[in-house]
Design a protein around this motif. Structure first.
Motif, PDB file in Angstrom:
ATOM      1  N   PRO A 281      48.718  51.648  66.095  1.00 47.07           N
ATOM      2  CA  PRO A 281      48.373  50.374  66.725  1.00 47.07           C
ATOM      3  C   PRO A 281      47.152  49.719  66.097  1.00 47.07           C
ATOM      4  CG  PRO A 281      47.978  52.220  68.203  1.00 47.07           C
ATOM      5  CD  PRO A 281      48.773  52.738  67.065  1.00 47.07           C
ATOM      6  N   GLN A 284      48.473  47.551  63.541  1.00 47.51           N
ATOM      7  CA  GLN A 284      49.540  46.600  63.850  1.00 47.51           C
ATOM      8  C   GLN A 284      49.082  45.146  63.828  1.00 47.51           C
ATOM      9  OE1 GLN A 284      51.986  47.464  67.223  1.00 47.51           O
ATOM     10  NE2 GLN A 284      52.557  49.438  66.393  1.00 47.51           N
ATOM     11  N   ILE A 285      47.912  44.885  64.419  1.00 46.42           N
ATOM     12  CA  ILE A 285      47.442  43.493  64.438  1.00 46.42           C
ATOM     13  C   ILE A 285      47.232  43.016  63.012  1.00 46.42           C
ATOM     14  CG2 ILE A 285      45.552  41.977  65.121  1.00 46.42           C
ATOM     15  CD1 ILE A 285      45.227  43.534  67.597  1.00 46.42           C
TER      16      ILE A 285
ATOM     17  N   TYR B  72      52.907  55.831  71.994  1.00 47.98           N
ATOM     18  CA  TYR B  72      52.797  54.469  71.478  1.00 47.98           C
ATOM     19  C   TYR B  72      51.722  53.741  72.262  1.00 47.98           C
ATOM     20  CZ  TYR B  72      57.357  55.226  69.283  1.00 47.98           C
ATOM     21  OH  TYR B  72      58.387  55.705  68.529  1.00 47.98           O
ATOM     22  N   THR B  73      50.801  53.110  71.554  1.00 48.28           N
ATOM     23  CA  THR B  73      49.785  52.294  72.212  1.00 48.28           C
ATOM     24  C   THR B  73      49.948  50.864  71.733  1.00 48.28           C
ATOM     25  OG1 THR B  73      48.271  54.153  72.277  1.00 48.28           O
ATOM     26  CG2 THR B  73      47.308  51.982  72.550  1.00 48.28           C
ATOM     27  N   SER B  75      48.949  47.148  70.567  1.00 50.40           N
ATOM     28  CA  SER B  75      47.801  46.737  69.771  1.00 50.40           C
ATOM     29  C   SER B  75      46.835  45.922  70.618  1.00 50.40           C
ATOM     30  CB  SER B  75      48.258  45.941  68.554  1.00 50.40           C
ATOM     31  OG  SER B  75      49.169  44.941  68.922  1.00 50.40           O
ATOM     32  N   GLU B  76      47.321  45.299  71.699  1.00 52.51           N
ATOM     33  CA  GLU B  76      46.396  44.601  72.588  1.00 52.51           C
ATOM     34  C   GLU B  76      46.747  44.923  74.024  1.00 52.51           C
ATOM     35  OE1 GLU B  76      45.022  40.533  71.850  1.00 52.51           O
ATOM     36  OE2 GLU B  76      46.143  40.690  69.997  1.00 52.51           O
ATOM     37  N   GLN B  78      47.725  43.827  76.839  1.00 49.11           N
ATOM     38  CA  GLN B  78      48.350  42.691  77.504  1.00 49.11           C
ATOM     39  C   GLN B  78      49.714  43.099  78.039  1.00 49.11           C
ATOM     40  OE1 GLN B  78      47.307  39.497  77.908  1.00 49.11           O
ATOM     41  NE2 GLN B  78      45.295  39.957  77.042  1.00 49.11           N
ATOM     42  N   GLU B  81      52.717  42.279  75.796  1.00 51.42           N
ATOM     43  CA  GLU B  81      52.835  43.196  74.656  1.00 51.42           C
ATOM     44  C   GLU B  81      53.529  44.487  75.089  1.00 51.42           C
ATOM     45  OE1 GLU B  81      50.490  43.314  71.379  1.00 51.42           O
ATOM     46  OE2 GLU B  81      51.530  41.410  71.639  1.00 51.42           O
TER      47      GLU B  81
END
Lengths: 309, 341
Positions: A281, A284-285, B72-73, B75-76, B78, B81
């Motif tokens: 993650p 990912q951004i 799984y995390t 990325s934000e 929210q 998401e």
């Protein structure tokens, strides 16, 4: 002008197709009615928000409050529209009108839209928290049915995308008023000289943005079944990226509604693709940004080639 | 490999399989895949949670209990998401999704999609309200009550209490505080004379307590929410007042301070909080559901309590800057399930 420069829709379509092919290769399960719907149903509210953002970008402004506004619309939908439909409808209508008013004020006082909308984002966020201090509410039954409908041949997400793209294309690219609206972004002064009231046109563009923002909030609640005052904060940046990815530009009234819808779907797909790749993650951004830069670079190269030719 | 060795290993395998069978249908879930959907990884608690999941998950895969236990995390942090993430996990064909949710309600649509696709959804810590999902909830109010019960056992004569609350407007803060006030109603020899918001952070708590202390009469006990006990102790020390009985919240700095005080003055207290290892409990619950076990939809997480007796053990296993942790075994999960029945 080369073929590519003239048809700015080609690049977004190709980007989406390439990404879709890669996703299908990595996750064959996605290649089904059920899979496509899971992959894309959350892109429908993003597509609507992207259209809303496009209306603002079309008149050379930018809206930093869209995510908060969509969240507010979602909160109203999950509370008032569900409990007292008439009152809910009135509030949503008032929200659209206040957006139109905002457009008029921005134009009349020559305020920078970026500052006004940034300020308004706190107003929308505050009202949303006031309406729904803790997550909750419920989606009206008809809305839930609409968003989970299983049409024949193609899943809801795809059908919705085609309808949104077709309607906005007719409105913005084909109708007379659409042409004038794009003209405001291209050259406001000549539009004014031609006898149009620019303040009314700006109000109309903002009003349309408000309408699509409200629709985005409603679609989101229909999918999520309830709301949260922070539910759509991500949409501000996603919608801007979607417009640009879809071939729109920040100035000159150069926008493409079909491209915007495709841009929103591409962004959603990019996130899923990265998740299927099991990318950490933390990356990912960054990777999402990289995809964006890749597409924009491709566009720049094509355009330069176009002007050389 | 010689024949005898092969036979031996085959026998071993058979024995292991038999054992697994006996230990509540472990082999039945050998081809099942479980995913963790997590919305946030930005603090020590979540980091410890992810680490526990990785350790227990890897062990379960090695032991052949499940085929995969991937984390799984988003990325934000929210809900939109995470909703997309859950839908992706359905597409990836996981049999169960263990979920720490960004919103109790905004993920319900995605959770419903998962249930409709035959995926088991177990939410914990950040739970979801969708009825088709399982919930491993924390009874925060009980934690507040327990603090006051402990104070009552130590200070039967009662006295004045200072309450340190968490982040204003957050559900957890309201719940713990409610539990504390309920407890004070039962043990009416106590009176809460002051209340400050420490935001679950030592520095904020220290400032807040230092600010209110001059206006307070003699305080015999401090009730806290975790992450704030050390700061409170520092504020009392700086004000030159006697250290009252401070209930702690399992943070490493709190435990270290407690150990130092104990060695110096024989200080005695209680520390309690939710262990990040609750992720491992959720993993086992999901495994049990996949194995066909009848599991009630609502389960409650046990608190991790640290007392004078196990302080040294807890301190030794807690990394600096982290929070005391415990990993739950399958047996504990079965106990939790049978308690809820």
């Amino acid at each position: 002008m080369t073929f590519l420069a003239r048809h700015r829709i080609i690049l977004p379509v190709v980007s989406l197709a390439v990404l879709l092919a890669a996703t299908f290769y990595m996750q064959p399960r996605a290649m089904s009615y059920f899979g496509l719907n899971l992959l894309f149903n959350l892109a429908v509210p993003i597509a609507l928000a992207t259209i809303a953002q496009m209306m603002i970008i079309m008149v050379n402004d930018i809206d930093l409050s869209l995510g908060a506004f969509v969240s507010l619309a979602a909160c109203v939908t999950a509370t008032f529209l569900n409990d007292a439909p008439m009152l809910g409808l009135l509030i949503l209508l008032a929200l659209i009108l206040s957006y139109a008013l905002l457009g008029a004020v921005i134009h009349a006082l020559e305020l920078p839209a970026i500052v006004v909308t940034l300020g308004m984002s706190f107003v929308w966020g505050g009202i949303a928290l006031f309406i729904l201090p803790s997550p909750g509410g419920a989606a009206p039954g008809w809305l839930r049915t609409l968003m989970t409908v299983k049409p024949p041949f193609a899943p809801m997400a795809v059908v919705a995308a085609v309808i949104i793209a077709a309607v906005t294309h007719l409105l913005i690219m084909r109708s007379g008023i659409g042409t004038v609206l794009r003209g405001v972004g291209g050259n406001a002064r000549s539009v004014a000289r031609a006898g149009w009231s620019v303040i009314r046109l700006k109000a109309l563009a903002y009003g349309l943005a408000g309408l699509f923002g409200v629709l985005a909030g409603m679609a989101l609640v229909g999918l999520a079944t309830s709301a949260d005052a922070n539910i759509a904060l991500r949409y501000t940046l996603l919608s801007i990226a979607g417009v640009i990815l879809g071939g729109g530009e920040f100035t000159g009234g150069k926008v493409s509604p079909t491209g915007a819808v495709i841009g929103a779907f591409t962004l959603t797909l990019a996130a899923s693709f990265l998740s299927f790749m099991r990318l950490s993650p933390d990356w990912q951004i960054g990777a999402q940004g990289a995809i964006l830069i890749l597409v924009l670079t491709a566009r720049l190269i094509f355009r330069q080639k176009g002007s050389e030719a | 490999m010689t024949l005898s060795k092969m036979l031996l290993s085959a026998a071993g395998l058979a024995l292991a399989a038999g054992l697994a069978q006996a230990e509540s249908h472990m082999s039945e879930t050998a081809d099942k895949r479980i995913a963790l959907s997590n919305n946030y990884a930005g603090n020590s608690w979540r980091q410890a949670m992810l680490q526990t999941w990785q350790e227990i998950g890897a062990q379960a895969v090695t032991d052949g209990i499940v085929a995969a236990a991937d984390a799984y995390t988003t990325s934000e942090n929210q809900p939109t998401e995470q909703a997309a993430q859950i839908q992706n996990l359905i597409l990836q064909g996981y049999d169960a999704i263990v979920l720490n949710a960004a919103s109790p309600t905004a993920l319900n649509g995605a959770v419903k999609e998962a249930c409709d696709a035959g995926v088991i959804v177990v939410s914990f810590d950040g739970i979801v309200t969708e009825p088709c999902a399982w919930r491993i909830a924390v009874d925060f109010a009980a934690m507040g009550r327990e603090e006051v019960d402990y104070l009552a056992s130590r200070l039967p004569d009662g006295g004045n209490l200072l309450e340190i609350r968490g982040l204003a407007g957050v559900f957890v803060d309201d719940e713990i505080s409610k539990g504390i006030h309920d407890g004070v109603e039962v043990h009416d020899q106590f009176k809460i004379v002051g209340s400050v918001h420490g935001d679950w952070a030592q520095d904020v708590s220290q400032k807040a307590v230092a600010g209110i202390l001059p206006s307070l009469p003699d305080v015999v006990g401090v009730v806290t929410q975790g992450g704030d006990g050390y700061g409170a102790a520092q504020a009392f020390k700086a004000a030159g007042r006697d250290t009252p009985l401070i209930v702690l919240g399992n943070r490493q700095d709190e435990l270290q301070w407690w150990a130092d005080q104990r060695d110096a003055t024989g200080y005695e207290t209680l520390s309690l909080s939710i262990a990040p290892g609750v992720a491992s409990l959720a993993l086992w619950v999901a495994q049990q559901i996949l194995a066909g076990e009848e599991v009630p939809k609502d389960l409650t997480v046990p608190f991790l309590k640290i007392t004078q007796d196990n302080l040294d053990d807890a301190l030794a296993t807690t990394p600096e800057g982290s929070v005391a942790n415990v990993t739950y075994s399958l047996e504990v999960a079965q106990q939790v399930i049978s308690d809820a029945k």
